[in-house]
Design an enzyme around this catalytic site. Structure first.
Site, PDB file in Angstrom:
ATOM      1  N   LYS A  79       0.867  -1.180   0.000  1.00  0.00           N
ATOM      2  CA  LYS A  79       0.000   0.000   0.000  1.00  0.00           C
ATOM      3  C   LYS A  79       0.906   1.233   0.000  1.00  0.00           C
ATOM      4  O   LYS A  79       1.903   1.277   0.722  1.00  0.00           O
ATOM      5  CB  LYS A  79      -0.871  -0.032   1.256  1.00  0.00           C
ATOM      6  CG  LYS A  79      -1.944   1.036   1.323  1.00  0.00           C
ATOM      7  CD  LYS A  79      -2.806   0.825   2.568  1.00  0.00           C
ATOM      8  CE  LYS A  79      -3.876   1.883   2.725  1.00  0.00           C
ATOM      9  NZ  LYS A  79      -4.693   1.674   3.942  1.00  0.00           N
ATOM     10  N   SER A 154      -9.597   1.994   3.205  1.00  0.00           N
ATOM     11  CA  SER A 154      -8.686   2.694   2.337  1.00  0.00           C
ATOM     12  C   SER A 154      -7.733   1.790   1.543  1.00  0.00           C
ATOM     13  O   SER A 154      -7.162   2.250   0.548  1.00  0.00           O
ATOM     14  CB  SER A 154      -7.861   3.685   3.161  1.00  0.00           C
ATOM     15  OG  SER A 154      -7.043   2.997   4.082  1.00  0.00           O
ATOM     16  N   SER A 178      -9.697  -0.466   7.392  1.00  0.00           N
ATOM     17  CA  SER A 178      -9.148  -0.256   6.054  1.00  0.00           C
ATOM     18  C   SER A 178      -8.513  -1.474   5.395  1.00  0.00           C
ATOM     19  O   SER A 178      -8.209  -1.440   4.206  1.00  0.00           O
ATOM     20  CB  SER A 178      -8.118   0.881   6.085  1.00  0.00           C
ATOM     21  OG  SER A 178      -8.787   2.115   6.080  1.00  0.00           O
TER      22      SER A 178
END
Lengths: 513, 497
Positions: A79, A154, A178
């Protein structure tokens, strides 16, 4: 069967046996990225050449009979708020669009020394603030099961690249859900470890007391494999737990006998999508059939979780993001234009003889701060900075921040009490399946409610996992949420593994992949 | 020069509280392992943590915390069993994270005191209370280039993250002199503990003062608005700034009659050249620092065992040492004061010397008159002094044995210092020999023969006339001991009658 359909565990054994090479594996996943990333938009950056070079090195080492790491030759996605030395780390923000960290995050060091192939950086909501990846300033990510839908967030890119078979393993972060929510939306398995289990050093902070890096994959077994590499004490993170890490991959296959599963009544109340409810109930039945005892439990303060979370997380964020001021690194507004404007304005006021306005007018430094932040941050980030700044302000601190911390303690106590009676808590990950892009974009509050069932684990600091447990009639995945006491990741993984031995939801593949 | 009026006759009382920032003498910074050494090229002692790069995390320096506890104990502070870190938030280019890690509502120590006294008795000894002492990280340094047209600012982050101990006193000082004395004594405590080099030029010690007046109004006192004075670069500057400020505030009171609360707290800067304070535009006037606990750090627990251990290793406390020099070595208060104020190493030199020569008073005289003068002339420290206490003691013993008089001993001392020689070597080099008694008697006899007038004077009871003979004897042989010459002459004269 194509290489990209194999799990990381299967790839690992095939590689060890010499049936396939790291270059072949990397090449196969690379081809899939090339084929699908334009549609899915999971990656913000990829590094084909470096990945292939690393793969070649590993093949060479293996050929020489040298020892290789546990993830040797297996592609891993990161990420894009985890720092990688010499390679851009953007947080999907204009503010850091060209930021190149001079150091590796601890998890990146660990992945490198495990010989993982770091293949690219995945998209996210800007600074991990959001539940749909729509607040990314640098790209759009779509749900591989339905390109009209969001992948969740996210860690939307991290989940989407798994579902689209672009990587076998993916590293996400979870501040309020997330990892688990996008895992549920994309039909993959994602674990949020206990707070402190994985080092946060090099993770660009959103809310420091809630953030946690965690593994995402297509099976509990792969999640265990990746967690084993990520987890462990780190002297560079003061909040890191100095506790030995179990061999998750080894205990994984031990079934849990006499398992007591708690089901919070409130998690099945009104507002839960009926198809999600049905899929989760079906998941519950699977455990019951395997001999688990199901108990209804209460988490009395759970309903205050969202409120507490949306005070604490923005408060910390408002402070953590103060450093993006255009002075030392990152985005800075056009200085020449700013100075020209300031001179012009000063001259005008001087000519008009308006000395008081002149004295009150902001100096160029303040203008630079203001404009840099106005231009560098997107609306969701600004909203949260304002919320947090407000909550920490003199006169409001007690009513908001302090009260939220009290609620947080009560929520933790709820979990402590619940875990005196049960081994795991089961429920839905989200109130509904993946929604359409743009559907909630204009309604931040409805977006915040997506975190309803997940924030509790962050507030309490406990581990939790999202496991695929079915599909809606429209073909969107549904996630089953399991929560365990602190440092009981192995219990979660064993329970998820048990479940995945008798179900095949996690093996389903979106048609585009 | 205007004479300060007697305090009792002043129409007001001065109220002063001090805030002192002390850089702790750790090798590395408070939350990362960067070097803290002063004077390195800009931005060469930095890392992702201290320059606040995204993702970097702070880890507390245990040594800095230990030094803070040590200082707090030396200042008689209470140490709570647990303390925590808070973020103090404001924007400034030399604060790269947008917040400073500090301690807000649970400082590592509180409620201590420091006793101050004046050996010249210009004020009564008093106990200044310490409100709190807490640890925090320093900010960087902004360097403003003010050349016309090229106004440019540069930031040096070498200092960013250096551990600072902030010591806050209660407003217990009632004159600039008391404030100055407090600072001197505080610095002494810090130096004795070895926790800081206290170098004001390098910014290791920084002082801000809060001052206002309490105006006499028949039976009560009216407080005036509080002013914070900054930018004082020496203790002398602090003293002068506060003297100036008290006068200025009284003038303002007479002009405006403003009381505490009528005007907001003002920040003024001391202009050392012009010798005035001027209003400063505070960099964050009426700011809200939005303090909250730093989630990247964990609370710090202090165990009684840890405190005991630090207590056992505590360096000498100046006040206690002064007391000891008086009771154990029989020095007067003034002498004890002078020696202790020179710092621990000089006191150690003194005690070694006193021990070795067996005469504390004599040792004290030598240290104060000869050693200290020499140190001052050479601008060195006692550590670099060429004559050890044991060697100096040898010289003093020779003087005590009558082998040398005071002034010759001083010559020898000078020579020892200049040439790094023992007393014997120095005496040989200077041609100083023992004059044997027979030789001396002969010399005296010949002098008496040549000076019948003096002999007559002495006989008539004018003993001091003998001095002239001593002078003549020294001229003929510089190695004679004047006391001995005097004694022999007197004896010979007595034998004559």
């Amino acid at each position: 069967m194509s290489l990209i359909d194999l799990t990381a565990t299967e790839l690992q054994s095939q590689l060890a046996l010499g049936h396939i090479t790291a270059v072949e594996v990397t090449g196969a996943f690379w081809a899939q990225i090339e084929r699908l990333n334009e549609q899915v938009g999971a990656f913000l950056a990829t590094r084909r050449d470096m990945a292939l070079e690393a793969a070649e090195r590993i093949d060479l080492q293996r050929a020489k009979g040298a020892a290789v790491g546990p993830l040797a030759g297996i592609p891993v996605a990161l990420k894009d708020l985890i720092c990688t030395q010499g390679e851009r780390t953007t947080c999907a923000s204009r503010m850091l669009a060209s930021f190149v960290p001079p150091y590796d995050a601890t998890v990146v060091e660990r992945l490198r020394s495990a010989d993982a192939i770091l293949i690219g950086k995945t998209n996210l909501d800007e600074f991990a603030m959001g539940g749909s990846t729509e607040s990314s300033a640098l790209g759009v990510t779509r749900n591989p099961w339905d390109l009209e839908c969001v992948p969740g967030g996210s860690s939307g890119g991290a989940a989407a690249c798994l579902a689209a078979r672009m990587v076998p393993l993916s590293v996400g972060t979870d501040t309020g859900g997330s990892i688990r929510q996008p895992a549920a939306f994309c039909g993959v398995t994602g674990l949020k470890p206990t707070y402190g289990r994985v080092s946060r050093y090099g993770l660009i902070a959103f809310a420091s007391s809630l953030d946690q890096i965690g593994p995402m994959a297509r099976s509990a077994e792969d999640v265990a494999l990746l967690l084993e590499v990520l987890a462990g004490h780190d002297a560079r993170d003061s909040t890191s737990a100095a506790v030995p890490v179990p061999r998750y991959t080894e205990c994984l296959r031990q079934p849990l006998s006499g398992l007591r599963i708690g089901v919070p009544r409130a998690h099945f109340a009104d507002g839960l999508d009926p198809e999600v409810a049905a899929a989760v109930q079906e998941g519950l039945r699977v455990y019951r059939d395997q001999g688990a005892e199901i108990r209804e439990i209460e988490l009395p303060h759970g309903r205050y979780g969202i409120a507490a979370y949306y005070v604490i997380a923005p408060s910390e964020a408002s402070s953590n993001l103060a450093r993006y001021d255009g002075v030392h690194y990152g985005y800075r507004t056009d200085e020449a234009a700013l100075l020209a404007e300031w001179r012009e304005e000063s001259r005008r006021l001087m000519d008009a003889g308006d000395t008081s306005a002149l004295q009150q007018s902001d100096n160029p430094l303040v203008r630079m701060y203001r404009r840099t932040r106005a231009e560098g941050f997107g609306p969701e980030v600004k909203r949260r900075i304002m919320l947090g700044t407000y909550a920490l302000s003199a006169g409001y601190y007690d009513a908001y921040y302090l009260k939220a911390q009290k609620v947080r303690r009560l929520i933790r106590q709820d979990y402590d009490r619940a875990f005196e009676q049960v081994d795991l808590i089961l429920g839905p990950v989200t109130p509904g399946p993946a929604f359409r892009a743009g559907e909630k974009a204009s309604d931040p509050l409805s977006m915040y409610l997506v975190d309803l069932f997940t924030v509790g684990a962050n507030l309490a600091g406990i581990p939790a996992i999202s496991v695929p447990c079915g599909f809606t009639s429209r073909g969107l995945p549904v996630g089953l949420h399991l929560q365990a006491p602190p440092l009981e990741e192995s219990r979660l993984l064993r329970a998820a593994y048990m479940y995945q031995q008798t179900t095949d939801w996690h093996t389903r593949k979106p048609s585009l992949a | 020069m205007k004479q300060p009026p007697e305090p009792d006759h002043l129409p007001y009382k001065i109220v002063i509280g001090l805030e002192v920032h002390v850089q702790l003498a750790t090798r590395t910074k408070l939350f990362c392992r960067c070097n803290t050494q002063f004077g390195a090229p800009p931005n060469t002692q930095t890392c992702p943590v201290c320059i606040g790069l995204p993702g970097a995390l702070p880890v507390m320096n245990d040594e800095a915390f230990r030094l803070s506890l040590q200082t707090a104990l030396a200042l008689n502070c209470q140490i709570p069993p647990s303390t925590k870190w808070d973020r103090k938030q404001y924007y400034y280019p030399d604060l790269p994270k947008g917040y400073q890690i500090s301690q807000y509502d649970l400082p590592l120590s509180h409620d201590g005191f420091l006793e101050i006294h004046d050996s010249q008795q210009r004020f009564e000894s008093k106990r200044v209370r310490i409100r709190r002492a807490h640890l925090e990280e320093d900010a960087g340094k902004s360097i403003h280039d003010e050349r016309s047209g090229t106004a440019d600012s540069r930031i040096d982050l070498n200092r960013t993250g250096t551990p600072l101990l902030e010591i806050v006193s209660e407003p217990d000082m009632s004159s600039a002199l008391e404030a100055r004395t407090f600072l001197d004594e505080l610095k002494l405590v810090l130096v004795y503990q070895g926790v800081s080099d206290c170098n004001m030029q390098e910014g290791s010690l920084r002082v801000d003062a809060n001052i206002n007046l309490h105006i006499r109004d028949r039976e009560t006192w009216i407080p005036t608005p509080i002013v914070e004075v900054k930018n004082m670069n020496s203790f002398r500057a602090v003293e002068r700034a506060l003297e100036f400020e008290a006068d200025r505030q009284f003038d303002v009171w007479q002009e405006t009659g403003q009381r505490l609360g009528d005007a907001p707290k003002q920040t003024r800067g001391w202009d050392d050249q012009a010798e005035v304070t001027r209003p400063q535009r505070g960099k964050e006037e009426s700011s809200d620092y939005r303090y909250f606990p730093d989630p990247d750090l964990v609370p710090v627990n202090v165990s009684p065992q840890q405190l005991d251990q630090i207590r056992r290793q505590l360096g000498p406390i100046p006040a206690v040492l002064r007391e000891q020099l008086q009771t154990q070595w029989g020095l007067g208060a003034y002498d004890a004061d002078v020696l202790v104020n020179q710092g621990p190493r000089l006191v150690q030199y003194f005690t070694q010397l006193a021990e070795a020569c067996g005469d504390a008073k004599e040792a004290s005289n030598w240290v104060q008159q000869d050693v200290m003068r020499r140190l001052k002339e050479q601008q060195t420290e006692i550590d670099a002094f060429p004559v050890s206490a044991a060697t100096l003691a040898e010289l003093i013993r020779m003087k005590q044995a009558g082998q040398l008089d005071r002034s010759r001993a001083r010559e020898v001392f000078q020579h020892m210092c200049d040439h790094l020689q023992s007393p014997q070597q120095a005496m040989t080099a200077l041609g100083i020999q023992q004059v044997d008694t027979a030789e001396l008697s002969a010399l005296c006899r010949s002098l008496l023969d040549k000076n019948p007038a003096i002999v007559a004077d002495v006989k008539a009871g004018k003993q001091q006339a003998i001095g002239s003979l001593v002078g003549q004897a020294k001229k003929q042989n510089p190695n004679v001991n004047p006391a001995q010459v005097k004694e022999i002459c007197l004896q010979l004269i007595a034998e004559m009658s």
